[in-house]
Design an enzyme around this catalytic site. Structure first.
Site, PDB file in Angstrom:
ATOM      1  CG  ASP A 304      -2.105  -0.991   0.964  1.00 13.99           C
ATOM      2  OD1 ASP A 304      -2.338  -1.541   0.096  1.00 13.99           O
ATOM      3  OD2 ASP A 304      -2.770  -1.081   1.875  1.00 13.99           O
ATOM      4  CE1 TYR A 388      -9.396  -4.209   6.640  1.00 15.14           C
ATOM      5  CE2 TYR A 388      -8.753  -5.613   4.408  1.00 15.14           C
ATOM      6  CZ  TYR A 388      -9.388  -5.702   5.871  1.00 15.14           C
ATOM      7  OH  TYR A 388      -9.492  -6.618   6.384  1.00 15.14           O
TER       8      TYR A 388
END
Length: 659
Positions: A304, A388
């Protein structure tokens, strides 16, 4: 309140301003590095060497430099370039081999491009039709980074693996309706689907997952009474031109598009002496690795920071929702794919929190009863990466403790589930499941505990056998092992022996003659749980162990390596420690991997309550005594003449009675 971070650049570590990002683009263009196909990624301040920053004479003469990874979106060529924006010239360029060194992270435009590519592909459209999906306008595609799995026809391309979900209305949660059993392998350079992988799954779960729909939530509760947090005299911290000070702490706040929040020159003033602890702290990388071994999902692992740049995806925070109390916000400036500045409003939240009892004692001999309240300063930001949402919180406590916490929430990734006993996926709703996965974070902690010369010891609690010196068998000992080289310092947490790691000064002693130190207390959650030979493990080597220690080298910033996307593996920490440099008494960087192993629960659907992971750095012999003896009593009704008649229900928010 809100302001733009680092409006002045008088300090070498001040975050880049919008004007500096514009200037960097001009310098790169003047050097002939920019065409209509050029995209800018990893646009960040190139931080000077630590020795130059810490030397006032050298620091005053340092130039500002901007480093960028440039992608030619027509050929896939990637170039690392550094612009000296003080002098107005490019001072470094290097071509990377995308096959062996990885390529640039995901571009904003690739999200739209991938959607167009798959929806124009007849094979993909036919695969959806077999699953009952005939209107592709209702389909939401997810361009997911592809990893590296030794497909010969993927070398040198910009690969994505694309999963898809149905969205029946604007408020419908697509994650509730995965179109499982088909994944497209897409190359955005050739604008084509080079492979479709299918399995027999052909049904799409259709139960609503809209967590705002009253039919899903039921009537909203009315029993919660308001909680108001006020500081009638204002906050206890000060912020000016990038510098944040609170009680005995002071530090510089930074931000960039890759890591998000960065902390610099963290120090604690004790007995009127400012003492350094951390030169730089950040979340260097995070990987989410999925454990569903099917052909549709077995490749899923995302970086990420290195692949999606979660700093660029930071949220604009809202008072009363994301932050509660007397809040101070900072804006952040990042660069987009064309090296144009973009301001993220209210990206960083700074506030104080009461944290219960700091210390307390009622003494029967002196007839005193005293208690003090703990308080902490919170510096945080939140980012959303696909399904998320992650919050990163840096806590500073009155007693010199420093803590890092990651908060994971949002929507669990979903796939089809037949309702049977699948050991790798949890059923959430009819036909719907969520695979087992791990969230692994790596904090980079450039230590300066009372100076740049530090040492690291591994400390385990040890049982002591019964002997003449321990006749009752009650002794509890410790084993202390000095980690003298980088190869020695690749270590794992072990809760069974209370394992911690001490970072101590090589030059300073406390009043009892011991080295001053800070101790890293890990959470002891599991490290990466893939097979040793797994492709994912080659790239996520940093996540295989909880502790790594390296000798300081300014270019070694990234736990999984510089260019993470499509890298074949072995970069980052495994490559750094292969040099096996000495550590004892050296300028060192401590890297700590921590995270969550998530077996999804029914309670995690349709939106997941926050889960937590983190670690603590605590002073151990850094101070000569409790550094909070000077903390005064808090004003409270408990100390009024009527205190004896008070109950816990009447105590104030800053009460010292302990209720």
């Amino acid at each position: 309140m809100s302001l733009t971070i680092a409006t002045a650049t008088s300090h070498p570590l001040a975050a880049l301003t919008g004007a500096e990002i514009d200037r960097a683009r001009e310098v790169f263009a003047a050097a002939g590095l920019v065409t209509e196909h050029t995209r800018f990624t990893y646009v960040m301040l190139r931080e000077p060497h630590k020795r130059d920053v810490l030397d006032p004479d050298r620091a005053a003469a340092l130039h500002r430099e901007v480093e960028a990874l440039l992608l030619d979106f027509s050929t896939g060529a990637v170039t690392q370039a550094v612009a000296d924006i003080t002098a107005g010239e490019v001072v470094h360029t290097r071509e990377l081999d995308p096959v062996t060194e990885g390529t640039a992270p995901v571009l904003d435009e690739e999200f739209t491009l991938v959607d167009e590519i798959v929806k124009a592909d007849a094979g993909w459209v036919a695969a959806l039709a077999k699953r009952g999906i005939h209107d592709v306008s209702t389909v939401r595609t997810c361009p997911l980074t592809a990893g590296h799995f030794d497909y010969d026809d993927e070398e040198g391309r910009r690969m994505f693996r694309v999963l898809a979900f149905v969205q029946q209305s604007p408020s419908d949660l697509p994650w509730a309706h995965p179109i499982d059993g088909v994944v497209a392998h897409v190359d955005t350079l050739s604008r084509s689907v080079i492979r479709l992988v299918e399995t027999p799954i052909d049904t799409v779960p259709m139960e609503s997952g809209d967590y705002l729909d009253s039919e899903v939530t039921g009537p909203l509760r009315t029993s919660l009474k308001p909680i108001e947090i006020t500081q009638p005299e204002g906050v206890s911290f000060q912020y000016r031109e990038g510098m944040l000070s609170w009680e005995n702490w002071d530090l510089r706040v930074g931000f960039n598009g890759r890591e998000g929040l960065t902390l610099h020159d963290v120090a604690f003033t004790y007995q009127q002496e400012r003492r350094p602890i951390l030169y730089r702290a950040s979340i260097s990388e995070m990987v989410v690795n999925y454990a569903d071994p099917t052909p549709i999902h077995g490749w899923q692992n995302y970086y990420d920071a290195g692949e999606y740049q979660f700093g660029r995806l930071a949220n604009s925070l809202e008072l009363g929702c994301d932050c509660l109390g007397d809040i101070f916000y900072l804006d952040a400036v990042v660069a987009d794919d064309f090296c144009r500045p973009r301001t993220i409003r209210n990206a960083i939240c700074i506030h104080e929190e009461d944290y219960g009892i700091l210390w307390k004692h009622t003494d029967e001999f002196t007839h005193t009863s005293e208690a003090r309240r703990q308080r902490r300063l919170v510096v945080s930001f939140f980012t959303t990466v696909g399904n998320y949402d992650y919050g990163f919180y840096f806590y500073f406590y009155l007693d010199g403790t420093f803590e890092v916490e990651a908060k994971a929430t949002g929507i669990v990734f979903t796939g089809a589930h037949d309702g049977g006993d699948d050991p790798y996926s949890t059923p959430l709703a009819p036909g719907l499941g969520a695979p087992v996965h791990q969230h692994m974070f790596c904090a980079r902690l450039d230590m300066t505990v009372d100076g740049v010369a530090n040492s690291v010891d591994e400390i385990d609690v040890a049982r002591v056998p019964v002997s003449a010196g321990n006749p009752w068998g009650s002794a509890i000992g410790r084993t202390i092992t000095r980690l003298s080289s980088e190869s020695d310092a690749v270590r794992d947490a072990d809760g069974s022996v209370g394992r911690v790691w001490s970072i101590s000064s090589a030059s300073r002693r406390n009043r009892v003659g011991r080295p001053t130190s800070y101790v890293l207390h890990p959470s002891s959650e599991p490290a990466l749980f893939t097979a040793d030979e797994a492709h994912q493990r080659r790239r996520a080597g940093f996540a295989a162990h909880h502790l790594w220690v390296t000798q300081y080298e300014p270019s070694e910033m990234w736990a999984a390596g510089y260019a993470v996307n499509l890298h074949p593996g072995g970069a980052g920490l495994p490559a750094y420690v292969a040099q096996n440099r000495p550590l004892d008494g050296e300028d060192i960087v401590v890297w700590h991997t921590f995270g969550l192993t998530h077996f999804p629960r029914l309670e995690d659907w349709p939106i997941m309550p926050v889960d937590y992971a983190g670690f603590t750095l605590k002073p151990y012999g850094f101070f000569d005594r409790n550094p909070t003896l000077d903390v005064p009593r808090s004003a409270s009704s408990c100390h009024s003449p009527d205190a004896a008649a008070s109950t816990s229900a009447s105590c104030g928010a800053d009460c010292t009675c302990g209720h």
